[in-house]
Every structure is written in C-alpha cells, then in structure tokens.
Design a protein around this motif. Structure first.
Motif, short mmCIF file in Angstrom:
data_model
loop_
_atom_site.label_atom_id
_atom_site.label_comp_id
_atom_site.label_asym_id
_atom_site.label_seq_id
_atom_site.Cartn_x
_atom_site.Cartn_y
_atom_site.Cartn_z
N GLY A 55 -142.91 90.89 -70.62
CA GLY A 55 -142.70 92.05 -69.75
C GLY A 55 -141.66 91.80 -68.68
O GLY A 55 -140.73 92.59 -68.48
N GLY A 56 -141.79 90.67 -67.99
CA GLY A 56 -140.85 90.36 -66.93
C GLY A 56 -139.46 90.07 -67.43
O GLY A 56 -138.46 90.51 -66.84
N TRP A 57 -139.36 89.33 -68.57
CA TRP A 57 -138.06 88.96 -69.10
C TRP A 57 -137.33 90.16 -69.70
O TRP A 57 -136.14 90.36 -69.46
CB TRP A 57 -138.21 87.86 -70.13
N SER A 58 -138.04 90.96 -70.46
CA SER A 58 -137.40 92.14 -71.08
C SER A 58 -137.06 93.18 -70.02
O SER A 58 -136.13 93.97 -70.20
CB SER A 58 -138.32 92.75 -72.14
N GLY A 59 -137.80 93.18 -68.91
CA GLY A 59 -137.54 94.13 -67.85
C GLY A 59 -136.46 93.71 -66.88
O GLY A 59 -136.02 94.53 -66.05
N ALA A 60 -136.02 92.47 -66.96
CA ALA A 60 -134.93 92.01 -66.10
C ALA A 60 -133.63 92.69 -66.51
O ALA A 60 -133.46 93.10 -67.66
CB ALA A 60 -134.78 90.49 -66.21
N THR A 61 -132.72 92.80 -65.58
CA THR A 61 -131.43 93.40 -65.94
C THR A 61 -130.66 92.47 -66.86
O THR A 61 -130.82 91.24 -66.80
CB THR A 61 -130.59 93.69 -64.69
N PRO A 74 -135.46 95.02 -76.81
CA PRO A 74 -135.92 93.79 -77.49
C PRO A 74 -137.14 94.05 -78.36
O PRO A 74 -137.98 94.90 -78.05
CB PRO A 74 -136.25 92.85 -76.32
N THR A 75 -137.23 93.31 -79.45
CA THR A 75 -138.34 93.45 -80.40
C THR A 75 -139.66 92.94 -79.83
O THR A 75 -140.71 93.53 -80.03
CB THR A 75 -138.00 92.70 -81.70
N GLY A 76 -139.63 91.80 -79.13
CA GLY A 76 -140.87 91.25 -78.58
C GLY A 76 -140.91 89.74 -78.67
O GLY A 76 -139.97 89.06 -78.27
N VAL A 77 -141.99 89.21 -79.22
CA VAL A 77 -142.15 87.77 -79.38
C VAL A 77 -141.56 87.36 -80.73
O VAL A 77 -141.94 87.92 -81.77
CB VAL A 77 -143.63 87.36 -79.31
N PRO A 126 -129.54 83.62 -78.78
CA PRO A 126 -129.43 85.06 -79.02
C PRO A 126 -130.77 85.79 -78.93
O PRO A 126 -130.80 86.97 -78.59
CB PRO A 126 -128.86 85.14 -80.45
N VAL A 127 -131.87 85.09 -79.20
CA VAL A 127 -133.19 85.71 -79.10
C VAL A 127 -133.51 86.06 -77.65
O VAL A 127 -133.93 87.18 -77.33
CB VAL A 127 -134.27 84.77 -79.68
N ILE A 128 -133.29 85.11 -76.74
CA ILE A 128 -133.64 85.37 -75.34
C ILE A 128 -132.56 86.13 -74.60
O ILE A 128 -132.84 86.82 -73.62
CB ILE A 128 -134.02 84.07 -74.61
N ALA A 129 -131.32 86.06 -75.08
CA ALA A 129 -130.24 86.80 -74.42
C ALA A 129 -130.48 88.30 -74.47
O ALA A 129 -130.09 89.03 -73.56
CB ALA A 129 -128.90 86.47 -75.08
N THR A 130 -131.15 88.76 -75.51
CA THR A 130 -131.38 90.19 -75.68
C THR A 130 -132.75 90.62 -75.16
O THR A 130 -133.18 91.75 -75.41
CB THR A 130 -131.25 90.56 -77.16
N GLY A 169 -121.09 85.69 -84.78
CA GLY A 169 -120.94 87.12 -84.54
C GLY A 169 -122.13 87.60 -83.72
O GLY A 169 -122.80 86.82 -83.06
N ILE A 170 -122.41 88.89 -83.82
CA ILE A 170 -123.52 89.43 -83.03
C ILE A 170 -124.78 89.62 -83.89
O ILE A 170 -125.78 90.17 -83.41
CB ILE A 170 -123.13 90.78 -82.39
N GLU A 171 -124.75 89.14 -85.14
CA GLU A 171 -125.85 89.41 -86.05
C GLU A 171 -127.18 88.86 -85.56
O GLU A 171 -128.22 89.50 -85.73
CB GLU A 171 -125.53 88.86 -87.45
N ARG A 172 -127.18 87.68 -84.96
CA ARG A 172 -128.45 87.11 -84.52
C ARG A 172 -128.98 87.83 -83.29
O ARG A 172 -130.18 87.76 -83.00
CB ARG A 172 -128.31 85.62 -84.24
N MET A 173 -128.13 88.51 -82.55
CA MET A 173 -128.62 89.32 -81.44
C MET A 173 -129.18 90.64 -81.94
O MET A 173 -130.26 91.08 -81.52
CB MET A 173 -127.50 89.56 -80.43
N THR A 174 -128.49 91.27 -82.85
CA THR A 174 -128.94 92.58 -83.33
C THR A 174 -130.15 92.46 -84.26
O THR A 174 -130.88 93.44 -84.46
CB THR A 174 -127.80 93.31 -84.06
N ALA A 175 -130.38 91.26 -84.82
CA ALA A 175 -131.51 91.08 -85.75
C ALA A 175 -132.84 91.37 -85.08
O ALA A 175 -133.79 91.78 -85.74
CB ALA A 175 -131.50 89.67 -86.32
N PHE A 176 -132.92 91.14 -83.78
CA PHE A 176 -134.20 91.28 -83.09
C PHE A 176 -134.11 92.31 -81.96
O PHE A 176 -134.65 92.13 -80.88
CB PHE A 176 -134.69 89.93 -82.58
N LEU A 177 -133.41 93.39 -82.25
CA LEU A 177 -133.32 94.52 -81.34
C LEU A 177 -133.79 95.79 -82.04
O LEU A 177 -133.55 95.97 -83.24
CB LEU A 177 -131.87 94.72 -80.86
N GLU A 178 -134.47 96.63 -81.32
CA GLU A 178 -134.85 97.96 -81.79
C GLU A 178 -133.93 98.98 -81.11
O GLU A 178 -133.36 98.70 -80.06
CB GLU A 178 -136.30 98.28 -81.44
#
Length: 294
Positions: free
Chosen positions: A61-67, A147-150, A170-174, A267-276
């Motif tokens: 919650g805190g990490w995904s809610g950060a800017t 972000p997708t979550g965990v 890339p998982v935590i960057a997003t 590329g950006i594939e590993r970032m977009t893989a875990f985004l909704e």
C-alpha cells in the motif's frame, strides 16, 4: 604477525526489513566456481516464503501509493549505496561466477547502471503506456498503469547479480513489491543486496530475499493466493511448467523464462509485464445544475 581469528560473515535472509535466519534453522554450503567453501547460506522453508508474502503485502500500500518521482529517488539511492560497496560486490560476483576481478567489476558496474536506468523510468513509464483515448461522446477517457501487487521473482541462476537486479528493479520501479528467490548455487550477492536495501530508503517489505532450493521455495509462492504474479526467470523448463500450472489457480500474471543477455540495455517489457491498466471516464462540459466542467 597477528594471531587474531578471521571474522566470517553470517549471511541471513532479508524479510520485512529484518534479517532472520530460516525458521527451520537449516543452512547449506555455498562454494565458489572451483568448489571451495565460501559461506553457509540459509536454506529457506515454505514458512519463510509465506512470511515473505505477508511482508510484501503489508508494504504494498505504501510503496504503490508513493509518487513515481519518489520511487525514482529511492532507486537512485540504492545505486549510490551499491557504488559505495562496489569492491565487496566485485569480490562476491567474482567468487560466485568464477570471473576475473576485471570481468566481475564490469558486471558490478553494469548492475549499478541498471539501477540508475530503472530509477529514471519510474516517472516516465505512465506517459509511455498511458494516455487519453478518443471516444465518441462528451467524455475524457484516460488510461493509466497501476501495479499488479505482490510479485514472486525467481532470480536467474547463472547471473547472480546483474541478472538479479535486472529482474527485481523493474518490479519495484513500477510500484509492486517482491519476494525474490536468489540464485540457488550463487546466493551471496543477493543476500548482500538485502543489506544495501536495508540501509537505503527502500521501505521494509518492498523487497524480500530468500535463499535455498529454488523449486522448494517457488512451489508455495506459485500456489499462494496472495501472490499476484510470478517471474520464472530462474526456472528450468520442467519447473516453469509446474509453477505455471500452480499459478493458474488464482490467475497470476506469469512471465515465462527466456534467453536474455543481461548486458544488453533492457526494453520496457519487464516493467509492463506487471502493470494493470486503469481506465477512467470524465464527462466534459456542463454537468447539469452544478455547472461543473472538466
């Protein structure tokens, strides 16, 4: 001549911002490329995996809610800390992967650069994959990534540091949080990364690092109902198939293993893989008696 005893480093797990030993009390021997003993690493249990998921969910919650800008600053701070401990990681990577000091230094430098690269993407990815959508009506239709979550991450087996960071950053960057299974045969750089994360600005629980038998730890994570996605980078073909079947039970996002040259700019594939994608509709013009407009 000194007669003092050497102080050997005790490697521990990194879960919820703390450094527990495996709850099972088990360890296993880690050796270098020539078979020489390096250290005893914790042999994580299923309970350790479940504890890591709890920590990751609590931190989400805190990490995904950060800017996005703040997450970028935090990731850049990690790169600063890695730079300060560069010599330690050069030694650990050289021992783990059987590299010369010069080649290990190149790996560590590329790893630090990779952190900086993803730090720079945190506040840009939304502009690249989000945007306004044309619609036939008096509305604004806006799409933005969430972000997708965990995310459970099986770190690459052969690239103990550069590959590790290339799948974790890339998982935590997003805005996701991660439960990471370190390379089974070369876990020490990953466990040392936990020490860096603990002394940086990354909140406890955002990244949790487990060491041990990949298949043993991955099985409960793939089946865990509170894990939203899994990256199978460090799984062989048979294990990947088994975990993908388990992951289907709660419709996890799955990133299948693939051949990757981690020295190449990603590329950006590993970032977009875990985004909704979240889509929001806003009416335009007058809104009846209120007279509000957007």
């Amino acid at each position: 001549m000194s007669d003092r005893l050497s102080v050997f480093k005790t490697y521990k797990l990194y879960v919820g911002g703390k450094f527990p030993r495996s709850e099972s009390g088990r360890v296993y021997e880690v050796t270098d490329a020539k078979g020489n003993w390096l250290a005893n690493a914790p042999l994580s249990s299923r309970k350790d995996a479940r504890d890591a998921v709890v920590a990751a969910r609590k931190a989400f919650g805190g990490w995904s809610g950060a800017t996005a800008y703040n997450r970028g600053q935090v990731l850049y701070r990690v790169a600063e800390m890695l730079e300060g401990r560069r010599e330690q990681f050069v030694r650990e990577v050289a021992e783990a992967e059987g590299l010369s000091k010069a080649k290990a230094a190149a790996v560590v430098d590329a790893t630090i650069d990779r952190w900086v690269w993803y730090a720079g993407w945190t506040d840009k990815i939304a502009q690249v994959i989000g945007g306004a959508n044309p619609v036939a009506g008096p509305y604004f239709n806006l799409s933005s990534p969430e972000p997708t979550g965990v995310v459970a991450v099986l770190a690459p087996q052969e690239s103990s540091f550069l590959g590790l960071v290339s799948v974790v950053a890339p998982v935590i960057a997003t805005g996701n949080t991660a439960v990471v299974i370190a390379s089974e045969k070369a876990p020490l750089p990953a466990l040392s990364l936990g020490e860096v994360l603990a002394t940086s600005d990354v909140p406890g629980g955002v990244v949790n690092v487990l060491s041990g038998r990949t298949a043993e730890i991955a099985a409960p994570l793939a089946a865990h109902q509170d894990v939203n996605a899994i990256d199978l980078a460090g799984a062989d073909e048979a294990l990947a198939k088994e975990l993908e079947i388990a992951a289907a039970d709660n419709l996890k996002r799955v990133l299948r293993p693939q051949a990757v040259d981690y020295f190449e700019t990603p590329g950006i594939e590993r970032m977009t893989a875990f985004l909704e994608t979240k889509t929001v509709w806003h009416p335009t013009g007058s809104l009846g008696a209120s007279g509000s407009s957007y």
